[in-house]
Design an enzyme around this catalytic site. Structure first.
Site, PDB file in Angstrom:
ATOM      1  N   GLU A 257     -63.400 -46.279  51.860  1.00  0.00           N
ATOM      2  CA  GLU A 257     -64.810 -46.387  51.916  1.00  0.00           C
ATOM      3  C   GLU A 257     -65.431 -45.101  51.575  1.00  0.00           C
ATOM      4  O   GLU A 257     -66.511 -45.356  50.985  1.00  0.00           O
ATOM      5  CB  GLU A 257     -65.317 -46.675  53.228  1.00  0.00           C
ATOM      6  CG  GLU A 257     -64.938 -48.029  53.777  1.00  0.00           C
ATOM      7  CD  GLU A 257     -63.389 -48.180  54.405  1.00  0.00           C
ATOM      8  OE1 GLU A 257     -62.805 -46.932  54.590  1.00  0.00           O
ATOM      9  OE2 GLU A 257     -62.987 -49.234  54.718  1.00  0.00           O
TER      10      GLU A 257
ATOM     11  N   ASP B 232     -63.920 -59.091  66.994  1.00  0.00           N
ATOM     12  CA  ASP B 232     -62.924 -57.935  66.513  1.00  0.00           C
ATOM     13  C   ASP B 232     -63.271 -56.802  67.795  1.00  0.00           C
ATOM     14  O   ASP B 232     -62.575 -55.937  67.705  1.00  0.00           O
ATOM     15  CB  ASP B 232     -63.740 -57.762  65.276  1.00  0.00           C
ATOM     16  CG  ASP B 232     -62.810 -58.411  64.329  1.00  0.00           C
ATOM     17  OD1 ASP B 232     -61.551 -58.693  64.477  1.00  0.00           O
ATOM     18  OD2 ASP B 232     -62.905 -58.359  63.089  1.00  0.00           O
TER      19      ASP B 232
HETATM   20  C1  LIG Z   1     -61.717 -47.989  58.019  1.00  0.00           C
HETATM   21  C2  LIG Z   1     -61.396 -49.584  57.771  1.00  0.00           C
HETATM   22  N1  LIG Z   1     -61.901 -50.329  56.700  1.00  0.00           N
HETATM   23  C3  LIG Z   1     -61.492 -51.593  56.490  1.00  0.00           C
HETATM   24  C4  LIG Z   1     -61.076 -52.324  57.586  1.00  0.00           C
HETATM   25  C5  LIG Z   1     -60.786 -53.760  57.673  1.00  0.00           C
HETATM   26  N2  LIG Z   1     -59.426 -54.197  57.591  1.00  0.00           N
HETATM   27  C6  LIG Z   1     -58.717 -54.379  58.764  1.00  0.00           C
HETATM   28  S1  LIG Z   1     -57.108 -54.660  58.553  1.00  0.00           S
HETATM   29  C7  LIG Z   1     -57.076 -54.110  56.667  1.00  0.00           C
HETATM   30  C8  LIG Z   1     -55.978 -54.583  56.071  1.00  0.00           C
HETATM   31  C9  LIG Z   1     -54.964 -53.561  56.361  1.00  0.00           C
HETATM   32  O1  LIG Z   1     -53.705 -53.608  55.524  1.00  0.00           O
HETATM   33  P1  LIG Z   1     -52.541 -52.963  56.158  1.00  0.00           P
HETATM   34  O2  LIG Z   1     -52.833 -51.421  56.677  1.00  0.00           O
HETATM   35  O3  LIG Z   1     -51.573 -52.991  55.148  1.00  0.00           O
HETATM   36  O4  LIG Z   1     -51.964 -53.727  57.481  1.00  0.00           O
HETATM   37  P2  LIG Z   1     -50.903 -54.921  57.607  1.00  0.00           P
HETATM   38  O5  LIG Z   1     -50.397 -55.244  56.472  1.00  0.00           O
HETATM   39  O6  LIG Z   1     -49.846 -54.190  58.266  1.00  0.00           O
HETATM   40  O7  LIG Z   1     -51.549 -55.669  58.285  1.00  0.00           O
HETATM   41  C10 LIG Z   1     -58.475 -54.087  56.512  1.00  0.00           C
HETATM   42  C11 LIG Z   1     -59.101 -53.652  55.181  1.00  0.00           C
HETATM   43  C12 LIG Z   1     -60.675 -51.598  58.868  1.00  0.00           C
HETATM   44  N3  LIG Z   1     -60.097 -52.209  59.841  1.00  0.00           N
HETATM   45  N4  LIG Z   1     -60.896 -50.266  58.892  1.00  0.00           N
END
Ligand SMILES: Cc1ncc(C[n+]2csc(CCOP(=O)(O)OP(=O)(O)O)c2C)c(N)n1
Ligand SMILES: [Mg+2]
Lengths: 281, 334
Positions: B74, B133
């Site tokens: 971000e 959440d």
């Molecule tokens: C700083 C931040 N930006 C965006 C999010 C929203 N978000 C939650 S999980 C996720 C995707 C995560 O992907 P990954 O790290 O690959 O996790 P996994 O595939 O293991 O679930 C996002 C964008 C967040 N929780 N924190």
């Protein structure tokens, strides 16, 4: 500490049984809650079970025990997996899993340190948990304490700049008491990690940042995971990252490798199908 | 009968008190993007791995070359948007409010606002109605930390229709602007005919005893409170302060003069947001007794949006209570 299960083939069978129960817990919990993150919870089950049922020193009956290793779930949205592992380790009653995400529950949508024993840091904002783990490792090491720090990252999460600031810090301070695990499932919310914002080549990047990299080609295989952790524990002079190749949604056919199951709970009917599959898994 | 008190010039939805349609305000943003894409080819959208959640996916399908997926990064995204603006684009940075205003705050301040680049922030999932959440994802300080930055405009659309208008307006006028949008469904109380001008508060219900200044979903809660209080003979004016910055000083001072006491109602900490903004105006111009309805300096938790509003005391009941308390002060002074 292997407080329930003991060595050899038998141990791995036991770990598998635990993992299977935890998968069922994840499905039941998210279905009951009507929201939550099954995909990324299912991909890290074996990693968490390895840690809590074999690799880490910890005492569920004494969560604040000085001698404990620390674990930080930097990919905090996998809270259901962590809660199930903690409950099945004895941190709190299994029945409480049914309260996930409900008002007044100790099982917050993302782990909260102040609400549940066994949670070392409140996470959910990606990238921050990793830095917190680096801080823990730095503090423990500067006091020459033997405790290790384990931290689980998502492969989408490592797009965060903070992750690389932390990676640099960990190698700069030679944090050989820090063991990171990357849940390398190839998916994030918007799709494939390589399409959304390419992170590759990951091994070379972590190496360039001064980390020892161990790749586990099947992050659902206990033998391989446990061997990797054993090796990581012996590390001297730098931090280790275990890149575990996993399958998002692992164990539930209709969830496997599908980004849409990142943050969506199964309906009651879907949960029943999933549970039946896991019964014969 | 009750409707006689509603300001006819506001052209509110006819079914305001009779099962209004429920739509998340982020949807209005998504719809507006589709129109803007057509209207101005310089409009581009940046997302942080939450493209569908922030309702930018349809824009992406229609204009694939103008949706930039920035991944989970971000801070970078905010400054990249500043750069895009520098070369003539009109970038909308769309992510959750907690990450847009929190994680990327200094990039918003220095890359965007200090440079006064033409960046628009679609801060979705505002407030506590994010729900399950939990506190890590609730944005309950976003308005406070955004509005203290020079050069930015901060808008909290009351419903999806106003969100659409605000988004279209945002692309037409130059400068940094933040739109705080909702994940949860909010009652649709305005219509396409309802006036919307950035910086101009809307008096949507007439009343002479007390004014409630509200933003976002709390506007509807205020209308409900007014309706209840009317039965008790209390005449409540309700003002939709959709623009928290620049705040409509004139409207606030006028209402304070005419009703003598005021209440603010917001889905935000009671520190730093609308309540503070209104207090700042009144204390320097026309101090009157005042009560703030908002989250009382605590973190939220997981739960259903409505449950959280009740537990954290930001419903029509809490507004009605605040009105009665502040009225006691009015009579004490008289
Ligand atoms: C700083 C931040 N930006 C965006 C999010 C929203 N978000 C939650 S999980 C996720 C995707 C995560 O992907 P990954 O790290 O690959 O996790 P996994 O595939 O293991 O679930 C996002 C964008 C967040 N929780 N924190
Ligand atoms: Mg992933």
């Amino acid at each position: 500490m292997s407080f329930i299960y003991w060595g050899g083939k038998n141990m791995q069978d036991n770990l598998k049984a635990v993992a299977n129960n935890i998968r069922k817990d994840i499905i039941k919990m998210t279905a009951e809650a009507g929201s939550g993150h099954p995909g990324g919870s299912l991909s890290c089950v074996e990693i968490l079970v390895s840690l809590y049922f074999s690799v880490m020193n910890h005492k569920p009956e004494d969560p604040e025990w000085e001698g404990r290793d620390r674990f930080v779930l930097s990919k905090g949205h996998a809270a259901p997996a962590l809660y199930a592992v903690l409950a099945r380790s004895g941190y709190f009653p299994l029945e409480e899993l049914a309260t996930l995400r409900k008002l007044n529950s100790r099982l917050q949508g993302h782990p909260h340190r102040k609400s549940l024993p066994g949670i070392e840091a409140s996470t959910g904002s990606l990238g921050q948990g990793f830095s917190i783990a680096v801080g823990m490792a730095l503090g423990l090491k500067s006091d020459s304490r033997p405790n290790k720090v384990y931290v689980l990252l998502g492969d989408g999460e490592i797009q965060e700049g903070q992750v690389w600031e932390a990676a640099n810090t960990a190698s700069h301070y030679k944090l050989d008491n820090l063991i990171a695990i990357l849940d390398h499932n190839g998916l994030q919310i918007d799709g494939h990690v390589k399409d959304v914002m390419n992170i590759y080549p990951i091994e070379k990047k972590w190496e360039a940042f001064g980390w020892d990299v161990i790749t586990v080609d099947d992050g659902h295989d206990f033998e391989k995971l446990l061997a990797a952790f054993e090796k990581a524990k012996q590390q001297k002079g730098r931090p280790t990252i275990i890149i575990a190749n996993t399958v998002k949604g692992k164990g539930v056919s209709f969830m496997e490798n599908r980004a849409e199951w990142h943050g969506k709970a199964p309906t009651k009917e879907q949960a029943e199908i999933a549970l039946r599959e896991l019964e014969t898994w | 009968m009750v409707n006689q008190k509603l300001n006819p010039d506001m052209k509110l939805a006819e079914n305001v008190f009779n099962n209004p349609e429920m739509i998340p305000t982020r949807n209005g943003f998504g719809e507006a993007l589709l129109e803007l894409g057509e209207e101005n080819k310089n409009v581009v959208v940046l997302t942080g791995d939450l493209t569908e959640s922030v309702r930018a996916h349809k824009f992406g399908e229609k204009y694939p070359n103008r949706l930039f997926r920035m991944g989970i990064a971000e801070q970078n995204m905010m400054s990249v948007a500043a750069g895009l603006s520098a070369v003539g684009k009109i970038p909308f940075v769309a992510t959750f409010s907690i990450f847009a205003t929190g994680r990327a705050w200094e990039q918003l301040r220095t890359s965007v606002c200090y440079n006064e680049f033409n960046v628009k922030i679609a801060a979705s999932h505002g407030g506590i109605t994010v729900g399950e959440d939990g506190a890590s994802h609730h944005a309950t300080e976003d308005i406070g930390i955004a509005r203290v930055i020079p050069n930015i405009k901060v808008i909290i659309p009351v419903d999806s229709i106003e969100a659409k208008k605000a988004t279209i307006e945002a692309a037409r006028i130059y400068g940094p602007m933040l739109l705080r949008l909702s994940r949860d469904k909010f009652p649709v109380i305005t219509t396409n005919e309802t006036p919307f001008e950035i910086g101009k508060a809307n008096v949507i219900r007439f009343g002479d005893d007390v004014t409630v200044f509200a933003s976002g979903v709390m506007v509807y809660e205020s209308l409900l409170a007014a309706k209840t209080l009317e039965k008790e003979g209390i005449d409540v004016r309700v003002v939709n302060v959709h623009t928290v910055k620049p705040i409509d000083e004139k409207a606030i001072i006028t209402a304070a003069k005419e009703t003598g006491v005021v209440v603010t109602a917001e889905e935000h900490q009671h520190i730093g947001g609308l309540g503070s903004a209104v207090a700042e105006v009144l204390i320097e111009n026309y101090p009157v007794p005042m009560k703030r309805v908002g989250i009382r300096d605590v973190f939220g938790e997981s739960g259903k949006p409505r449950e959280l509003m009740e537990k954290y005391r930001i419903t029509s009941k809490d507004i009605a209570k605040a009105v009665k308390e502040v009225l006691k002060k009015k009579f004490a002074y008289n």
